[in-house]
Design a protein around this motif. Structure first.
Motif, PDB file in Angstrom:
ATOM      1  N   PRO A  70      -5.821   6.885   2.666  1.00 31.49           N
ATOM      2  CA  PRO A  70      -6.715   6.070   1.848  1.00 31.49           C
ATOM      3  C   PRO A  70      -7.945   6.794   1.325  1.00 31.49           C
ATOM      4  N   HIS A 110     -12.825   3.619  -4.950  1.00 33.89           N
ATOM      5  CA  HIS A 110     -11.920   3.848  -3.824  1.00 33.89           C
ATOM      6  C   HIS A 110     -10.580   4.368  -4.353  1.00 33.89           C
ATOM      7  N   PRO A 148       0.827  -1.210   0.000  1.00 31.50           N
ATOM      8  CA  PRO A 148       0.000   0.000   0.000  1.00 31.50           C
ATOM      9  C   PRO A 148       0.861   1.260   0.000  1.00 31.50           C
ATOM     10  N   ASP A 149       0.349   2.292  -0.642  1.00 32.91           N
ATOM     11  CA  ASP A 149       1.034   3.582  -0.635  1.00 32.91           C
ATOM     12  C   ASP A 149       0.869   4.209   0.739  1.00 32.91           C
ATOM     13  N   GLU A 150       1.971   4.623   1.303  1.00 34.66           N
ATOM     14  CA  GLU A 150       1.908   5.260   2.614  1.00 34.66           C
ATOM     15  C   GLU A 150       1.926   6.768   2.488  1.00 34.66           C
ATOM     16  N   ARG A 197      -7.567   3.905  -3.343  1.00 37.75           N
ATOM     17  CA  ARG A 197      -6.529   2.870  -3.401  1.00 37.75           C
ATOM     18  C   ARG A 197      -6.688   2.012  -4.658  1.00 37.75           C
ATOM     19  N   ARG A 223      -5.395   4.035  -7.600  1.00 37.08           N
ATOM     20  CA  ARG A 223      -3.929   4.059  -7.632  1.00 37.08           C
ATOM     21  C   ARG A 223      -3.379   2.719  -8.098  1.00 37.08           C
ATOM     22  N   ALA A 224      -3.974   1.631  -7.605  1.00 39.33           N
ATOM     23  CA  ALA A 224      -3.514   0.299  -8.017  1.00 39.33           C
ATOM     24  C   ALA A 224      -3.734   0.091  -9.518  1.00 39.33           C
TER      25      ALA A 224
END
Length: 99
Positions: A21, A36, A15-17, A38, A41-42
């Motif tokens: 989210p 979402h 996951p991107d920190e 996330r 981004r994925a």
């Protein structure tokens, strides 16, 4: 039980920190309702990876084609024409003519 600590590979989801989210990344257009951040981004990361992989594949196929053409040109120049073997039957794998 014993566990080994390993570094995540590129294939594992990390996951991107950097971005929270629920917050869109700066500079991005607003997401449609129900998407979402996330997941968005994925999807963008996967799209970039697929594009890079396709570029690499294209380069590899072009190199392979160049090698094949080089081998064909060498083979055509060096090999004398040979008659087919005596047990060769040209029509063995063709369909019989329809009546």
């Amino acid at each position: 039980m014993k566990f080994d600590v390993v570094d995540p590979s590129d294939e594992q989801a990390v996951p991107d920190e950097e971005a929270a989210p629920d917050e869109p990344v700066a500079g991005d257009e607003p997401l449609p309702p129900g998407v979402h951040p996330r997941l968005d981004r994925a999807a963008r990361r996967m799209h970039a990876r697929v594009g890079a992989d396709l570029g690499t594949l294209g380069e590899s196929l072009n190199r392979l084609h160049a090698h094949i053409e080089t081998a064909r040109s060498r083979g055509a120049e060096d090999a004398p024409p040979a008659p087919p073997p005596t047990n060769f039957r040209a029509g063995a794998f063709s369909r019989p003519p329809s009546p």
